[in-house]
Design a protein around this motif. Structure first.
Motif, short mmCIF file in Angstrom:
data_model
loop_
_atom_site.label_atom_id
_atom_site.label_comp_id
_atom_site.label_asym_id
_atom_site.label_seq_id
_atom_site.Cartn_x
_atom_site.Cartn_y
_atom_site.Cartn_z
N GLY A 11 -0.07 -88.17 -16.77
CA GLY A 11 -1.02 -88.97 -15.99
C GLY A 11 -0.30 -89.87 -15.01
O GLY A 11 0.93 -89.77 -14.82
N ILE A 13 0.31 -93.44 -14.84
CA ILE A 13 1.35 -94.40 -15.26
C ILE A 13 2.39 -93.71 -16.12
O ILE A 13 3.60 -93.97 -15.99
CB ILE A 13 0.72 -95.61 -16.00
N ASP A 35 0.77 -84.24 -23.96
CA ASP A 35 -0.38 -84.48 -23.09
C ASP A 35 -1.35 -83.30 -23.23
O ASP A 35 -0.93 -82.15 -23.29
CB ASP A 35 0.08 -84.64 -21.61
N ASP A 61 -3.52 -82.33 -28.01
CA ASP A 61 -4.51 -83.40 -28.00
C ASP A 61 -4.06 -84.46 -28.99
O ASP A 61 -3.71 -84.12 -30.13
CB ASP A 61 -5.85 -82.77 -28.44
N ILE A 62 -4.09 -85.72 -28.61
CA ILE A 62 -3.66 -86.77 -29.56
C ILE A 62 -4.61 -86.87 -30.76
O ILE A 62 -4.28 -87.50 -31.75
CB ILE A 62 -3.49 -88.16 -28.90
N PHE A 83 0.34 -93.90 -23.89
CA PHE A 83 -0.48 -94.06 -22.68
C PHE A 83 -1.79 -93.26 -22.76
O PHE A 83 -2.76 -93.62 -22.10
CB PHE A 83 0.25 -93.52 -21.44
N SER A 87 -9.35 -93.03 -18.78
CA SER A 87 -9.01 -94.30 -18.14
C SER A 87 -9.99 -94.77 -17.06
O SER A 87 -9.81 -95.87 -16.52
CB SER A 87 -7.61 -94.20 -17.53
N TYR A 162 -15.47 -97.94 -21.49
CA TYR A 162 -14.00 -97.79 -21.42
C TYR A 162 -13.32 -98.99 -22.07
O TYR A 162 -12.47 -98.84 -22.96
CB TYR A 162 -13.55 -97.65 -19.95
N LYS A 166 -10.95 -99.30 -25.44
CA LYS A 166 -9.56 -99.80 -25.44
C LYS A 166 -9.46 -101.01 -26.38
O LYS A 166 -8.47 -101.17 -27.10
CB LYS A 166 -9.12 -100.19 -24.02
N ASN A 192 -3.10 -101.14 -11.84
CA ASN A 192 -1.88 -100.54 -11.26
C ASN A 192 -2.22 -99.75 -9.99
O ASN A 192 -3.32 -99.22 -9.86
CB ASN A 192 -1.27 -99.53 -12.23
P1 NAD Z 1 -4.62 -91.41 -16.37
O1 NAD Z 1 -6.07 -91.12 -16.55
O2 NAD Z 1 -4.00 -91.22 -15.03
O3 NAD Z 1 -3.76 -90.52 -17.39
C1 NAD Z 1 -4.15 -90.32 -18.72
C2 NAD Z 1 -3.30 -89.19 -19.29
O4 NAD Z 1 -3.67 -89.01 -20.67
C3 NAD Z 1 -3.52 -87.83 -18.59
O5 NAD Z 1 -2.30 -87.19 -18.39
C4 NAD Z 1 -4.39 -87.06 -19.59
O6 NAD Z 1 -4.22 -85.65 -19.51
C5 NAD Z 1 -3.88 -87.62 -20.91
N1 NAD Z 1 -4.89 -87.49 -21.98
C6 NAD Z 1 -6.21 -87.83 -21.92
N2 NAD Z 1 -6.80 -87.53 -23.09
C7 NAD Z 1 -5.84 -87.01 -23.91
C8 NAD Z 1 -5.83 -86.53 -25.25
N3 NAD Z 1 -6.95 -86.50 -25.99
N4 NAD Z 1 -4.67 -86.08 -25.77
C9 NAD Z 1 -3.51 -86.09 -25.03
N5 NAD Z 1 -3.48 -86.52 -23.74
C10 NAD Z 1 -4.62 -86.97 -23.20
O7 NAD Z 1 -4.41 -92.90 -16.90
P2 NAD Z 1 -3.44 -94.04 -16.38
O8 NAD Z 1 -4.09 -94.78 -15.28
O9 NAD Z 1 -2.09 -93.47 -16.19
O10 NAD Z 1 -3.45 -95.00 -17.66
C11 NAD Z 1 -2.55 -94.80 -18.73
C12 NAD Z 1 -2.80 -95.84 -19.80
O11 NAD Z 1 -2.62 -97.14 -19.25
C13 NAD Z 1 -4.20 -95.82 -20.39
O12 NAD Z 1 -4.11 -96.07 -21.76
C14 NAD Z 1 -4.91 -96.96 -19.67
O13 NAD Z 1 -5.92 -97.51 -20.49
C15 NAD Z 1 -3.78 -97.93 -19.47
N6 NAD Z 1 -3.89 -98.83 -18.31
C16 NAD Z 1 -4.14 -98.33 -17.07
C17 NAD Z 1 -4.18 -99.20 -15.97
C18 NAD Z 1 -4.44 -98.69 -14.57
O14 NAD Z 1 -4.60 -99.49 -13.66
N7 NAD Z 1 -4.47 -97.39 -14.33
C19 NAD Z 1 -3.96 -100.57 -16.16
C20 NAD Z 1 -3.70 -101.04 -17.46
C21 NAD Z 1 -3.65 -100.16 -18.52
#
Ligand code: NAD
Ligand code: DAU
Length: 360
Positions: A11, A13, A35, A61-62, A83, A87, A162, A166, A192
């Motif tokens: 994903g 981050i 992932d 899948d987690i 992560f 999201s 959401y 979390k 981010n």
């Molecule tokens: P994203 O949606 O871009 O990526 C999520 C990733 O998780 C993807 O690669 C997806 O394939 C994978 N995923 C989803 N469900 C899954 C499952 N059941 N099993 C395995 N993999 C799975 O998210 P992001 O923006 O990169 O955010 C990453 C983390 O950071 C999240 O936990 C989010 O809550 C947290 N976060 C995000 C932000 C932001 O601004 N984007 C800010 C603070 C915290």
């Protein structure tokens, strides 16, 4: 050699974190990226490192207990950086179920697998094993008063499905820390932005739409405030907390960079105008006339703002990239990766976009 298990590393981050860690530690670490590759997971984000001998990708899948346990059995995992999550707030409003499944039950499954692998017979844990749960500032709710900030002690008050999912996952991690002395930390970060962000989120959506002369949808009055952080600074914070933070503690991550959504959109339009060559036909498309006020997001939080005092004092973290520099780097990345954007916006993206925006 330390072995990391990164969940959701394909994903936004997660992939930036994997790049950051290989840049920082080179071949002194090994990374296993697990992932599920949902719509948000994209192996293109990791193309340049996929052949490294110290990198492995596992599609799983987690929520799949057996698959995750097998990874722990076959590898001596030292660090988990979690992560993986659903999201996007707008998607959670339309379809909350998958958020509870992945974010809550998936996190529980990750905790159980790590606990089983790391726990000694007497209930203590093997030395130097650490779990970091990546969470969000949205768990704290919304701030109305411009002088208030989110501290680690701010009571949880999530509003969207959401953020509620979390918050639940954070509470599970906290419960494992309190009940079992499970070796974990939680980080709660602000919004981010940067390379590899999927264009369902505000900044890449505005960049992409503006370059194509499409509407720029502003929810409500456009005055909601978010606290924006360049993604590499978040990755640095996660690593510092995991290596130098006190186990069991929570750390907020944010860089005091609060902006209204409408301000963000104007900065992007101005920066695009500045960076596009006069001979580039896209320059004529980029215009304030594209701004379109649309129906507000349901339950839209008004303002988020992180107080990063604890992480600064505890591990010496500070944001290195100011917004003006970060947004230029981000736009430059999207200019240089037009194919990436074309690939992720083909297929299901059009259906998503119409479904999310047609009646607004
Ligand atoms: P994203 O949606 O871009 O990526 C999520 C990733 O998780 C993807 O690669 C997806 O394939 C994978 N995923 C989803 N469900 C899954 C499952 N059941 N099993 C395995 N993999 C799975 O998210 P992001 O923006 O990169 O955010 C990453 C983390 O950071 C999240 O936990 C989010 O809550 C947290 N976060 C995000 C932000 C932001 O601004 N984007 C800010 C603070 C915290
Ligand atoms: O605060 C951290 C959170 O930031 C993360 O936990 C989430 O995973 C991440 O998605 C992000 O949530 P937001 O809802 O704040 O981000 P988003 O980019 O969806 O929206 C940012 C702001 O812009 C928000 O106030 C809604 C508004 N917005 C968003 C979109 C997609 C619009 O006005 N128009 C849009 O089209």
């Amino acid at each position: 050699m330390r072995t990391y298990l990164v969940t959701g590393g394909a994903g936004f981050i997660g992939s930036n974190y994997i790049h950051y860690m290989f840049k920082k530690y080179g071949d002194d670490i090994r990374i296993i990226n697990v992932d599920k590759l949902t719509y948000a997971g994209n192996l293109e984000n990791l193309k340049d490192i996929e052949d490294k001998p110290n990198y492995t990708f596992v599609k799983a899948d987690i929520c799949d207990g057996e698959a995750i346990m097998r990874i722990f059995e076959e590898n001596d995992i030292d660090r988990v950086v979690h992560f993986a999550a659903e999201s996007h707030v707008d998607r959670s409003i339309k379809n909350p179920d998958v958020f509870v499944k992945t974010n809550v039950l998936g996190t529980l499954n990750m905790l159980n697998a790590a606990k089983q692998a790391w726990e000694n017979e007497d209930g203590s844990f093997k030395a130097d094993k650490k779990f970091l749960h990546v969470s969000t500032d949205e768990v704290y709710g919304s701030l109305d008063n411009l002088t208030d900030y989110f501290y680690e002690t701010t009571p949880y008050d999530p509003h969207s499905p959401y953020s509620a999912s979390k918050a639940s996952s954070d509470f599970l991690v906290k419960s494992y820390i309190d009940t079992y002395h499970f070796p974990a930390n939680i980080t709660n970060c602000s919004n981010n932005y940067g390379p590899y962000q999927f264009p369902e989120k505000l900044i890449p959506l505005v960049i992409n739409n503006a370059l194509h002369g499409r509407d720029l949808p502003v929810y409500g009055d456009g005055k909601n405030i978010r606290d924006w952080l360049f993604v590499e600074d978040h990755c640095k914070g996660i690593d510092l907390v995991q290596e130098k933070g006190v186990l069991g503690e929570t750390y907020n991550i944010g860089g005091h960079n609060e902006r209204q959504n409408i301000q963000i959109i104007h900065i992007i339009l101005d920066t695009l105008q500045e960076m596009l060559d006069d001979s580039d036909p896209r320059k004529a498309l980029v215009s304030e006339k594209l701004i379109k006020y649309v129906t507000d997001r349901k339950g839209h939080d008004r303002r988020y703002a992180i107080a990063p005092d604890k992480i600064k004092a505890a591990v010496g973290w500070y944001p290195e990239t100011c917004f003006e520099e970060g947004i230029k780097k981000t736009i430059k990345w999207y200019f240089e990766n037009e194919d990436w954007m074309a690939n992720v916006t083909s297929g299901n993206y059009q259906t998503y976009y119409e479904d999310m925006y047609k009646d607004r």
